[in-house]
Design a protein around this motif. Structure first.
Motif, PDB file in Angstrom:
ATOM      1  N   ILE A 114       0.838  -1.206   0.000  1.00 15.63           N
ATOM      2  CA  ILE A 114       0.000   0.000   0.000  1.00 15.63           C
ATOM      3  C   ILE A 114       0.866   1.246   0.000  1.00 15.63           C
ATOM      4  O   ILE A 114       0.594   2.235  -0.708  1.00 15.63           O
ATOM      5  CB  ILE A 114      -0.957  -0.013   1.213  1.00 15.63           C
ATOM      6  CG1 ILE A 114      -1.994  -1.135   1.047  1.00 15.63           C
ATOM      7  CG2 ILE A 114      -1.634   1.343   1.374  1.00 15.63           C
ATOM      8  CD1 ILE A 114      -2.852  -1.343   2.267  1.00 15.63           C
ATOM      9  N   THR A 115       1.945   1.188   0.815  1.00 15.45           N
ATOM     10  CA  THR A 115       2.872   2.332   0.873  1.00 15.45           C
ATOM     11  C   THR A 115       3.519   2.568  -0.495  1.00 15.45           C
ATOM     12  O   THR A 115       3.627   3.710  -0.973  1.00 15.45           O
ATOM     13  CB  THR A 115       3.948   2.091   1.933  1.00 15.45           C
ATOM     14  OG1 THR A 115       3.319   1.904   3.203  1.00 15.45           O
ATOM     15  CG2 THR A 115       4.904   3.279   2.013  1.00 15.45           C
ATOM     16  N   ARG A 116       3.922   1.451  -1.165  1.00 14.74           N
ATOM     17  CA  ARG A 116       4.535   1.580  -2.496  1.00 14.74           C
ATOM     18  C   ARG A 116       3.543   2.181  -3.495  1.00 14.74           C
ATOM     19  O   ARG A 116       3.885   3.081  -4.267  1.00 14.74           O
ATOM     20  CB  ARG A 116       5.000   0.198  -2.963  1.00 14.74           C
ATOM     21  CG  ARG A 116       5.739   0.225  -4.313  1.00 14.74           C
ATOM     22  CD  ARG A 116       6.013  -1.167  -4.792  1.00 14.74           C
ATOM     23  NE  ARG A 116       4.781  -1.876  -5.070  1.00 14.74           N
ATOM     24  CZ  ARG A 116       4.059  -1.699  -6.179  1.00 14.74           C
ATOM     25  NH1 ARG A 116       4.443  -0.818  -7.096  1.00 14.74           N
ATOM     26  NH2 ARG A 116       2.943  -2.375  -6.371  1.00 14.74           N
ATOM     27  N   GLN A 117       2.311   1.630  -3.470  1.00 10.39           N
ATOM     28  CA  GLN A 117       1.282   2.144  -4.367  1.00 10.39           C
ATOM     29  C   GLN A 117       0.962   3.614  -4.072  1.00 10.39           C
ATOM     30  O   GLN A 117       0.740   4.414  -4.986  1.00 10.39           O
ATOM     31  CB  GLN A 117       0.010   1.303  -4.249  1.00 10.39           C
ATOM     32  CG  GLN A 117       0.171  -0.110  -4.789  1.00 10.39           C
ATOM     33  CD  GLN A 117      -1.094  -0.936  -4.618  1.00 10.39           C
ATOM     34  OE1 GLN A 117      -2.091  -0.462  -4.074  1.00 10.39           O
ATOM     35  NE2 GLN A 117      -1.054  -2.198  -5.074  1.00 10.39           N
ATOM     36  N   SER A 118       0.965   3.953  -2.798  1.00  9.64           N
ATOM     37  CA  SER A 118       0.707   5.347  -2.421  1.00  9.64           C
ATOM     38  C   SER A 118       1.804   6.258  -2.939  1.00  9.64           C
ATOM     39  O   SER A 118       1.542   7.362  -3.434  1.00  9.64           O
ATOM     40  CB  SER A 118       0.589   5.471  -0.895  1.00  9.64           C
ATOM     41  OG  SER A 118      -0.506   4.699  -0.409  1.00  9.64           O
ATOM     42  N   ILE A 119       3.029   5.779  -2.833  1.00  9.40           N
ATOM     43  CA  ILE A 119       4.163   6.587  -3.328  1.00  9.40           C
ATOM     44  C   ILE A 119       4.053   6.767  -4.843  1.00  9.40           C
ATOM     45  O   ILE A 119       4.249   7.857  -5.386  1.00  9.40           O
ATOM     46  CB  ILE A 119       5.490   5.926  -2.933  1.00  9.40           C
ATOM     47  CG1 ILE A 119       5.683   5.986  -1.412  1.00  9.40           C
ATOM     48  CG2 ILE A 119       6.659   6.617  -3.645  1.00  9.40           C
ATOM     49  CD1 ILE A 119       6.868   5.203  -0.915  1.00  9.40           C
ATOM     50  N   ALA A 174       1.272   6.524  -6.609  1.00  4.15           N
ATOM     51  CA  ALA A 174       0.135   7.410  -6.866  1.00  4.15           C
ATOM     52  C   ALA A 174       0.504   8.851  -6.607  1.00  4.15           C
ATOM     53  O   ALA A 174       0.101   9.765  -7.341  1.00  4.15           O
ATOM     54  CB  ALA A 174      -1.057   6.995  -5.993  1.00  4.15           C
ATOM     55  N   LYS A 175       1.264   9.076  -5.550  1.00  6.74           N
ATOM     56  CA  LYS A 175       1.714  10.433  -5.235  1.00  6.74           C
ATOM     57  C   LYS A 175       2.597  10.978  -6.355  1.00  6.74           C
ATOM     58  O   LYS A 175       2.435  12.121  -6.799  1.00  6.74           O
ATOM     59  CB  LYS A 175       2.470  10.428  -3.913  1.00  6.74           C
ATOM     60  CG  LYS A 175       3.099  11.771  -3.535  1.00  6.74           C
ATOM     61  CD  LYS A 175       3.771  11.667  -2.191  1.00  6.74           C
ATOM     62  CE  LYS A 175       4.561  12.949  -1.867  1.00  6.74           C
ATOM     63  NZ  LYS A 175       5.694  13.147  -2.768  1.00  6.74           N
ATOM     64  N   ASP A 176       3.535  10.128  -6.828  1.00  6.51           N
ATOM     65  CA  ASP A 176       4.414  10.559  -7.917  1.00  6.51           C
ATOM     66  C   ASP A 176       3.600  10.863  -9.181  1.00  6.51           C
ATOM     67  O   ASP A 176       3.843  11.851  -9.879  1.00  6.51           O
ATOM     68  CB  ASP A 176       5.462   9.487  -8.212  1.00  6.51           C
ATOM     69  CG  ASP A 176       6.453   9.315  -7.066  1.00  6.51           C
ATOM     70  OD1 ASP A 176       6.548  10.251  -6.241  1.00  6.51           O
ATOM     71  OD2 ASP A 176       7.104   8.252  -6.998  1.00  6.51           O
ATOM     72  N   GLU A 177       2.616   9.968  -9.482  1.00  6.02           N
ATOM     73  CA  GLU A 177       1.775  10.180 -10.661  1.00  6.02           C
ATOM     74  C   GLU A 177       0.945  11.449 -10.518  1.00  6.02           C
ATOM     75  O   GLU A 177       0.797  12.218 -11.463  1.00  6.02           O
ATOM     76  CB  GLU A 177       0.862   8.983 -10.860  1.00  6.02           C
ATOM     77  CG  GLU A 177       0.022   9.055 -12.129  1.00  6.02           C
ATOM     78  CD  GLU A 177      -0.833   7.826 -12.329  1.00  6.02           C
ATOM     79  OE1 GLU A 177      -1.605   7.812 -13.313  1.00  6.02           O
ATOM     80  OE2 GLU A 177      -0.743   6.898 -11.508  1.00  6.02           O
ATOM     81  N   ALA A 178       0.400  11.651  -9.294  1.00  2.00           N
ATOM     82  CA  ALA A 178      -0.382  12.857  -9.041  1.00  2.00           C
ATOM     83  C   ALA A 178       0.474  14.103  -9.206  1.00  2.00           C
ATOM     84  O   ALA A 178       0.037  15.111  -9.769  1.00  2.00           O
ATOM     85  CB  ALA A 178      -0.995  12.805  -7.649  1.00  2.00           C
ATOM     86  N   GLU A 179       1.714  14.038  -8.705  1.00  3.67           N
ATOM     87  CA  GLU A 179       2.614  15.189  -8.850  1.00  3.67           C
ATOM     88  C   GLU A 179       2.941  15.440 -10.317  1.00  3.67           C
ATOM     89  O   GLU A 179       3.005  16.586 -10.765  1.00  3.67           O
ATOM     90  CB  GLU A 179       3.889  14.953  -8.038  1.00  3.67           C
ATOM     91  CG  GLU A 179       3.673  15.003  -6.522  1.00  3.67           C
ATOM     92  CD  GLU A 179       4.946  14.698  -5.758  1.00  3.67           C
ATOM     93  OE1 GLU A 179       5.918  14.222  -6.397  1.00  3.67           O
ATOM     94  OE2 GLU A 179       4.969  14.930  -4.537  1.00  3.67           O
TER      95      GLU A 179
END
Length: 433
Positions: A70-75, A77-82
């Motif tokens: 989940i942490t990896r996916q969140s990271i 997703a965060k990178d993609e969002a950025e």
């Protein structure tokens, strides 16, 4: 007594010790037996606890793995969002930069729609009403000081009638020849694409081409060519004092294009004043003493150019009741067109195609009717009808058109045209007289 000082005491201590061992041995054995069962129970408890701990550890490990995923996916997703945020920022900046051109393009589209709507409205309006209404719009872009220059111009005489077959071209050509024979430098301009006046000039100069250039087209272009006079004016061929501008069928297409531009308001200038550019030029004003324009029997762009370039209008007409009505109708149209040429004066009505050299008594009522119709149309009490001179229908005039201009070909016709020329000159005098 038990002690360590003598053998007996020691023996006594051994006996006592043995007694106590024997006494407590059952209890020790019982305790040891209990200790074995406890061990088993303890071991069982230990195994159970171990398994539970192992299960909990496995569960926690799974949870930890899930949390790490989940942490990896969140990271990610965060990178993609950025990344998307940066892209959106760039797109927003581009949109902001592009807004002005887009707004300008939108305004241009709206203006074009407005223009097209206006043109459609113009076309609808133009399809209603008569020709005078079509051409009577207030003046647009024309030459500077047009009214003053036309008022100061040499006499520019327009011979026009919307009714055909009245001898208009014959009258124009013979009057031009008469004035030239008198010593005036005359310029004749043909505005009828059928080229009748041009044909007379060519016949007079012994030229019979099957086709000839329409030089008048040059005078109606968007821009008047700088050296137009050398290309457009035929000098001295019919008579050394008589020059002319030819007209032929290509002018019909040009007129139509001009009329389309007029309806759609696509022309930069006011197309009605193009001929006036040439006639009011220094070359014409300083070279010639009189200009005679033969207008077409149609209210076309060429006719309006003739009307806007002239300061005198003469209306040739057959002297009968039908023609008298037509003259009155034409005069009403001219009156409605006055605002576009306030200098133009309806100077006279010329009787043509008569059977004698004077206005017959039988034709007097028709002449009176034409006079009345024109007076009413022009709101004037002037004497418009020329009653002391007419153009008689004769074989010499009719046949001379094949050979040239009657006035120059048949001396017998000269008195008739001399009388007409005198009356026209009186009503349209030379400059300075």
């Amino acid at each position: 007594m038990c002690g360590w000082e003598s053998p007996d005491e020691i023996a006594q201590c051994v006996v006592v010790a043995k007694y106590w061992l024997d006494t407590i041995r059952p209890w020790i054995e019982f305790g040891l037996s209990l200790a074995g069962v406890g061990t088993l129970i303890a071991f069982g408890i230990f195994v159970w606890l171990f398994k539970n701990c192992r299960r909990d550890i496995d569960h926690l490990q799974t949870k930890a793995d899930e949390l790490r995923e989940i942490t990896r996916q969140s990271i990610e997703a965060k990178d993609e969002a950025e990344t998307k945020a940066r892209l959106l920022e760039r797109n927003l900046a581009f949109a902001i930069e592009s807004r002005a051109p887009a707004d300008e393009h939108l305004r241009g589209c709206r203006d074009e729609i407005t223009s097209l709507s206006r043109k459609v409205a113009l076309v609808r309006t133009a399809s209603q009403g008569d020709a005078a209404e079509f051409w009577s719009t207030s003046p647009g872009l024309r030459m500077d000081d047009y009214v003053r220059r036309l008022g100061d111009s040499i006499p520019v005489c327009l011979f026009a009638n919307q009714k055909g077959g009245v001898g208009k071209t014959t009258l124009s050509a013979n009057l031009a020849a008469c004035y030239a024979a008198r010593g005036e430098r005359v310029l004749a301009i043909d505005l009828d694409y059928q080229g009748s006046l041009t044909s007379l000039m060519l016949a007079q100069s012994r030229q019979r081409p099957t086709e000839f250039p329409s030089a008048v087209d040059l005078l109606h272009r968007d821009e008047l060519p700088e050296l137009w006079s050398g290309s457009a004016i035929v000098e001295g061929k019919a008579h050394h004092k008589l020059d002319y501008v030819s007209c032929w069928y290509s002018f019909e297409k040009l007129e139509r294009n001009m009329e389309y531009s007029w309806v759609l308001a696509d022309s930069k200038d006011d197309i009605r004043y193009r001929l006036a550019r040439a006639i009011l030029s220094e070359h014409v004003q300083n070279t010639y003493e009189r200009v005679i324009i033969d207008a077409p029997p149609r209210m076309t762009a060429g006719f309006l150019n003739g009307l806007c370039a002239s300061n005198y209008l003469f209306v040739p007409t057959v002297v009968d009741h039908v023609s008298a009505i037509a003259v009155g109708t034409f005069a009403k149209q001219v009156r409605r067109l006055q605002p576009i040429n306030p200098i133009l004066k309806l100077a006279g009505i010329v009787g043509t195609m008569t059977s004698v050299d004077y206005l017959p008594t039988a034709a007097a009522p028709a002449a009176d009717s034409a006079e009345t119709n024109v007076r009413n149309a022009m709101n004037s009490n002037e004497n418009f009808f020329i009653r002391d001179a007419v153009m008689r229908r004769t074989q010499k005039v009719a046949y001379s058109t094949e050979e040239g201009i009657a006035y120059l070909q048949e001396p017998q016709t000269r008195p008739m045209f001399e009388a007409l020329a005198d009356e026209v000159a009186r009503r349209a005098p030379l400059k300075g007289r």
